[in-house]
Each structure stands twice: as C-alpha cells, then as structure tokens.
Design a protein around this motif. Structure first.
Motif, PDB file in Angstrom:
ATOM      1  N   LEU A 285       0.825  -1.208   0.000  1.00 25.18           N
ATOM      2  CA  LEU A 285       0.000   0.000   0.000  1.00 25.18           C
ATOM      3  C   LEU A 285       0.858   1.257   0.000  1.00 25.18           C
ATOM      4  N   ALA A 286       1.888   1.286   0.846  1.00 22.92           N
ATOM      5  CA  ALA A 286       2.764   2.457   0.900  1.00 22.92           C
ATOM      6  C   ALA A 286       3.541   2.629  -0.394  1.00 22.92           C
ATOM      7  N   GLY A 287       3.993   1.498  -0.965  1.00 24.27           N
ATOM      8  CA  GLY A 287       4.714   1.569  -2.227  1.00 24.27           C
ATOM      9  C   GLY A 287       3.864   2.143  -3.343  1.00 24.27           C
ATOM     10  N   SER A 288       2.571   1.814  -3.358  1.00 21.21           N
ATOM     11  CA  SER A 288       1.684   2.337  -4.407  1.00 21.21           C
ATOM     12  C   SER A 288       1.507   3.845  -4.275  1.00 21.21           C
ATOM     13  N   LEU A 289       1.472   4.341  -3.036  1.00 19.73           N
ATOM     14  CA  LEU A 289       1.329   5.783  -2.830  1.00 19.73           C
ATOM     15  C   LEU A 289       2.608   6.537  -3.164  1.00 19.73           C
ATOM     16  N   LEU A 290       3.743   5.935  -2.828  1.00 19.23           N
ATOM     17  CA  LEU A 290       5.034   6.592  -3.043  1.00 19.23           C
ATOM     18  C   LEU A 290       5.608   6.334  -4.423  1.00 19.23           C
TER      19      LEU A 290
ATOM     20  N   GLY B  62      -1.902 -12.185  -4.986  1.00 18.04           N
ATOM     21  CA  GLY B  62      -1.851 -12.302  -3.539  1.00 18.04           C
ATOM     22  C   GLY B  62      -2.732 -11.290  -2.813  1.00 18.04           C
ATOM     23  N   ILE B  63      -2.720 -11.401  -1.495  1.00 16.81           N
ATOM     24  CA  ILE B  63      -3.624 -10.594  -0.671  1.00 16.81           C
ATOM     25  C   ILE B  63      -3.305  -9.101  -0.701  1.00 16.81           C
ATOM     26  N   PRO B  64      -2.040  -8.653  -0.527  1.00 20.30           N
ATOM     27  CA  PRO B  64      -1.789  -7.213  -0.518  1.00 20.30           C
ATOM     28  C   PRO B  64      -2.263  -6.509  -1.790  1.00 20.30           C
ATOM     29  N   ALA B  65      -1.978  -7.101  -2.952  1.00 20.33           N
ATOM     30  CA  ALA B  65      -2.413  -6.495  -4.215  1.00 20.33           C
ATOM     31  C   ALA B  65      -3.934  -6.484  -4.310  1.00 20.33           C
ATOM     32  N   THR B  66      -4.586  -7.502  -3.779  1.00 17.44           N
ATOM     33  CA  THR B  66      -6.058  -7.570  -3.815  1.00 17.44           C
ATOM     34  C   THR B  66      -6.670  -6.477  -2.954  1.00 17.44           C
ATOM     35  N   VAL B  67      -6.146  -6.292  -1.751  1.00 16.30           N
ATOM     36  CA  VAL B  67      -6.656  -5.241  -0.871  1.00 16.30           C
ATOM     37  C   VAL B  67      -6.471  -3.878  -1.524  1.00 16.30           C
ATOM     38  N   LEU B  68      -5.324  -3.653  -2.153  1.00 13.60           N
ATOM     39  CA  LEU B  68      -5.070  -2.386  -2.838  1.00 13.60           C
ATOM     40  C   LEU B  68      -6.071  -2.177  -3.971  1.00 13.60           C
TER      41      LEU B  68
ATOM     42  N   MET C  73     -12.914   2.642  -4.417  1.00 15.72           N
ATOM     43  CA  MET C  73     -13.663   3.575  -3.574  1.00 15.72           C
ATOM     44  C   MET C  73     -13.436   5.012  -4.003  1.00 15.72           C
ATOM     45  N   PRO C  74     -14.332   5.912  -3.634  1.00 14.22           N
ATOM     46  CA  PRO C  74     -14.075   7.344  -3.861  1.00 14.22           C
ATOM     47  C   PRO C  74     -12.835   7.785  -3.094  1.00 14.22           C
ATOM     48  N   MET C  75     -12.100   8.750  -3.658  1.00 19.38           N
ATOM     49  CA  MET C  75     -10.878   9.267  -3.028  1.00 19.38           C
ATOM     50  C   MET C  75      -9.947   8.127  -2.603  1.00 19.38           C
ATOM     51  N   PRO C  76      -9.553   7.271  -3.550  1.00 18.15           N
ATOM     52  CA  PRO C  76      -8.801   6.061  -3.187  1.00 18.15           C
ATOM     53  C   PRO C  76      -7.484   6.336  -2.467  1.00 18.15           C
TER      54      PRO C  76
ATOM     55  N   THR D 237      -6.644   4.967   1.168  1.00 17.60           N
ATOM     56  CA  THR D 237      -5.460   4.118   1.368  1.00 17.60           C
ATOM     57  C   THR D 237      -4.591   4.645   2.501  1.00 17.60           C
ATOM     58  N   VAL D 238      -4.431   5.964   2.577  1.00 15.86           N
ATOM     59  CA  VAL D 238      -3.639   6.558   3.658  1.00 15.86           C
ATOM     60  C   VAL D 238      -4.270   6.231   5.015  1.00 15.86           C
ATOM     61  N   VAL D 239      -5.597   6.425   5.113  1.00 13.09           N
ATOM     62  CA  VAL D 239      -6.293   6.141   6.369  1.00 13.09           C
ATOM     63  C   VAL D 239      -6.172   4.658   6.716  1.00 13.09           C
ATOM     64  N   PHE D 240      -6.273   3.816   5.698  1.00 15.47           N
ATOM     65  CA  PHE D 240      -6.174   2.378   5.929  1.00 15.47           C
ATOM     66  C   PHE D 240      -4.772   2.001   6.412  1.00 15.47           C
ATOM     67  N   ILE D 241      -3.749   2.619   5.866  1.00 14.78           N
ATOM     68  CA  ILE D 241      -2.377   2.347   6.314  1.00 14.78           C
ATOM     69  C   ILE D 241      -2.210   2.748   7.777  1.00 14.78           C
ATOM     70  N   VAL D 242      -2.741   3.916   8.141  1.00 16.01           N
ATOM     71  CA  VAL D 242      -2.675   4.355   9.544  1.00 16.01           C
ATOM     72  C   VAL D 242      -3.375   3.350  10.444  1.00 16.01           C
TER      73      VAL D 242
END
Length: 533
Positions: free
Chosen positions: A220-225, A391-397, A403-406, A410-415
């Motif tokens: 998740l963090a890698g996708s944002l960065l 795998g699971i991480p890619a599926t969750v991402l 969702m709206p404002m993905p 994602t940031v909120v989910f990482i927190v």
C-alpha cells in the motif's frame, strides 16, 4: 514484610533463558538449513493438523459450551477481585483493549478476501461461484471469527484472573493459574516449561502478525510513493511500528495501551461506516443477517465437521488451521485480558469476549467482506483473479482503489494497519515482560526496562525473519505449539473448577460473589503499591 510488598518485577532468568533457547532453536534451522528447515516445520504442522484435527475441533466446541454454561451458573457472579476492587478501565476502553489485543492486523488483512476464498472454494460440495457458495462465504467468515475463537481466548483468561485477583497468588503466569492442578510442581520444571512455551508462542504469534502486516503495508505504501516493495521499505515500516508500540509499552496500560486501543477502535469504526455508506449497504445487511442465521442453525455441524469420507481439504485448510491459530494465541490473550479485568465478574468477562469480540469481527466481515463479494458478483472487479495471481496485498489495494478518493482511503487504511498491529505488539511486549518478571502481582506493572527490552527483542526477531524470508515457518511452528496447549487449557479449566468449588461451592447465588482471605486486606493494600521503574 508481606510477600506482595516485595517488588517482584526483576527479570526471572528461569523462564527467560529457556524461552530464548527455544526461540533460537526454531530460528537456527531456518538460517543453517534454508531449504530443509521450513520443510521440517511444514511436515510437523501437517502431522499435527492431519492426525489431531478432531482434537482441535472438540477443543473449540468444548470451550464454547463450557463458557456458556459457566456464564449462566452461579459462578458467573464471582467478582475477579476483592470487595474494594473496582474496574480499572472504562467499559469502552476495556472492550477496545480486548478486541485490539486479540485481533490486531489479521482482521484488516482477511476481512476483505476470506469470503472470496470461500466463494471460489466452498465447503459441502457446493458449486464454486454459485449463489449458494456466496451464502456460505458470508457464513464461514462469521464462524471462523466468532464465538469459538473468542471462547478459546477467554478460557485461560478466567483462571489467570482468578489466580491473581481472587486467590491473590503472585505471578502473572499461566503456571500460577494451573496451580490448582500442578500444586507444588508449579514452581518446579513443569511450571517453568509451561511458561517458557508461552513466551515462545507469544513471540511466534508476533511473527505471524508481522508476516501479515509488513507485505500489506509495504504494498500500500509503495503504491502511494510510487516505489516497489523492498527489504529497505519493509525495515522502514518495521522501524515505525517499533517506535509506536515501544512508546505505548513505555507508558504502560493506562497512558499507552489504552489510548492506542481507543484510537484504533474509533478509526476502524469511521472506516467501516465510510465503506458501508459508499458500498452496497443493503447487500451487506442482508448478507450478514442470512449468514448469521445460517451459522447459528449449522453451528454444531460446522464445529464438529472433520469430513472423513469425502476427505476434502476445506476443514483442515480453514477451520482446523484457525482453531490451532487461536489456541496458539490463547495464552497471550489470557494473560493480557486477565491483567486488565480486575473488578469484573466472570460473566462480564465471558460476555465481553464471546459477545462483543464476536460482534466486532462480524461487523468487519459484513462490511468489508460484503463489499468485496459484491464487487466479485457484480463484475465490477474480478477479486478472485487478482487474489489467485497477485496475492492478498495487491487484492486489498485493488479493492481500496474502487472507492471514492482512493488515495485518501489508502492513507487512512495504512494508519489503521499501523495502529492495529501496534496494539497487538504492545500487548505482546507487556505480556512477555509480565511472564518473565519474578513473582509480579496482578496489581503491579512490569519494570519499564523489561518492557522495552521485549519490544526491542520483538523488533530484532522481525528484522531477522524478514531478511531470512522465514516468517511463514515461524508462524507454522507457533501453530504446532497449539497441540500441546490443548491439554494445558484442560488443566487450567480443572484448576478453575476446583478453586470455584472450594471457595464458593457452599455459597448460594448472589449478585456479586466475593471471597475474603485472612490476609486479603493486607495483601491487597501492599500489592497496590506502585512498582518502581
């Protein structure tokens, strides 16, 4: 001087050294024999779950039946404490600490994808991806994360709390709760061995949590960065986690673990409400209600199904695996929940875990599992294809990106992931510090330096295992430990029943049943003296 007034918070090397020896004995083969080591662990796991699957099933079902009976008996009114022992935490904080300590990162990892696994590989010979498969997908999520897991967690908590707050026995340990059966052997090698196994189980449980959390957050963090997951990113994420849960452990139960758990639950509720509002709300509600009813009507069948004739792997791959997983975690949860439950009655503790713990998990599966299943059924996203290939991480991402404002979601989910795992890690470090402290009373907190030492040990273990890629074998090793823990749970249950009969057997049912030992007032006052950090 009263035995309770002695600062019993020094490090007990009798437990610490054997536990670390067992840990090294498990990790060493992964370092020395990177190919054959994991294979041996997997063989042990296959033997344990394959040959003793029936025992895991009976243990889970028996725990539910026993605790429901205990809650409705007169012993449910027994207060875990003396006449002046009020609850240490508010009801909300108490429930939050129980839930976050017991579930941790696992729920945010599996709630999205587990129904998809059941949908594509359903039980009972149901056709995959059929409407009936969807119904069982919503049912089995509630079953595997409901009454039985929380009953397994609750079972050791009651005798441990009874030992600490009713019997006032020094030592926040599983062996002390088994004193009703072990007797004088509690202080000899059987008790020490039992506590050492508990320490290893807690460390291995943390390895399981890290194995779920780090790949997920890294993805998740890698996708944002805009970077790919790497060892450096994994270690950076682990470092952040170490700082968070290390600070929580430093501040202790009231100022650290409680605040972090409260924050965690509030943030989780906000994200769940958001998903329910923007998702198929009616589908989620209908799916949860039908799944709940189907689970209740088939609970005994699901709890005892070993499938000896058809010999499908569903039960072994899922139910038996999960029951072993919960049993492996049970000592840690029992010790932690017992420590924070002073002043509660036995019935309150059973309701807190079986009712509120189960309900919390059901909400996650109803909302997040229902959202993912709707994506799959409607064709909006082929969740099962992503799950099987990436795998699971890619599926969750991928699910979060629908969702709206993905990016914000994602940031909120990482927190949330950071806080969820931190609440498990700080609970683990606190329990480890308590178990390895010499004759710590239930009214004391372990020394800060011991808490921080365990926080650092957990971080180092995480680093070593990440570099070795050995998280999966340690997770499997922990679950193998669950097999000998089953008779331990039986011993704890017998110990509790003996004490209850001895202390309250002749007493009629009253609103709050209390015991006052000859030295209880002196012991209680001395034990409440703050420990020296």
């Amino acid at each position: 001087m009263s035995r309770y007034s002695k600062p019993g918070d020094s490090l007990d090397l009798r437990v610490f050294i054997p536990a670390m020896t067992v840990l090294v004995a498990v990790i060493a083969p992964l370092i020395l024999f990177p190919e054959s080591g994991p294979a041996m662990v997997n063989a042990a796991f296959s033997f344990a779950t394959g040959q003793f699957g029936w025992l895991y099933m009976l243990a889970g079902f028996g725990a539910v039946v026993f605790l429901i009976g205990l809650a409705f008996s007169k012993y449910g009114n027994v207060r875990l404490g003396g006449p002046d022992d009020a609850p240490e935490f508010s009801y909300f904080s108490w429930i939050a600490m129980i839930f976050c300590g017991g579930i941790g990162i696992a729920i945010v990892n599996w709630a999205w994808v587990e129904p998809i696994y059941y949908f594509t590989g359903p039980p009972f010979g149901v056709e995959p991806k059929s409407p009936e498969a969807a119904e069982w997908a919503l049912t089995y999520g509630q079953f595997h994360w409901g009454l039985t897991p929380w009953a397994i967690y609750c079972l050791p908590a009651i005798p441990i709390a009874y030992s600490m707050y009713v019997r006032r026995q020094p030592g926040v340990r599983l062996s002390e709760a088994a004193r009703g059966v072990l007797g004088r052997y509690t202080d000899k090698w059987p008790g020490i061995l039992l506590d050492s196994i508990v320490v290893f189980g807690v460390i291995g449980g943390v390895g399981t949590s890290l194995g779920l959390a780090i790949p997920l957050v890294s993805k998740l963090a890698g996708s944002l960065l805009g970077i790919s997951p790497s060892l450096g990113l994994d270690l950076s994420i682990l470092a952040i986690w170490t700082v968070i849960f290390g600070a929580s452990v430093w501040f202790g139960l009231s100022k650290g673990i409680r605040i972090l758990s409260d924050t965690n639950v509030i943030l989780a509720i906000l994200l769940l409400v958001f998903t329910a509002v923007i998702g198929p709300t009616l589908f989620m509600l209908n799916g949860w209600v039908q799944g709940f009813g189907q689970m209740l009507s088939n609970f005994v069948t699901m709890s005892t199904r070993t499938d000896p004739l058809a010999q499908s792997t569903f039960t072994q791959d899922w139910t038996i695996f999960y029951w072993a997983w919960w049993i492996a975690y049970a000592p840690m949860m029992g010790l932690f929940v017992a420590r924070i439950s002073r002043g509660r009655t036995i019935r309150e503790l059973i309701v807190a875990e079986l009712v509120w713990g189960s309900l919390g998990c059901w909400v996650f599966f109803a909302v997040w599992g229902g959202y993912a299943l709707d994506l799959q059924i409607s064709g909006a996203l082929d969740v099962s294809a992503i799950l099987s290939t990436e795998g699971i991480p890619a599926t969750v991402l991928a699910i979060l990106n629908t969702m709206p404002m993905p990016q914000l979601v994602t940031v909120v989910f990482i927190v949330l992931c950071f806080i969820f795992l931190a609440t498990t890690l700080d609970s683990a470090a606190y329990v480890l510090a308590s178990v390895t402290s010499h004759k710590l009373s239930g009214y004391q907190e372990p020394k800060r330096w011991i808490r921080i030492m365990w926080a650092l040990i957990l971080a180092v273990v995480g680093i070593v295992l990440i570099q070795l890629g050995g998280l999966k074998p340690v997770q499997t090793s922990t679950i193998v430990v669950a097999l000998p823990l089953i008779p331990v749970l039986v011993i704890l249950t017998i110990s509790l029943l003996r004490w209850l009969k001895e202390d309250f057997g002749e007493q009629s049912r009253t609103a709050h049943m209390l015991i006052r030992s000859p030295d209880s007032e002196t012991a209680g006052d001395a034990a409440k003296a703050p420990s020296i950090d």
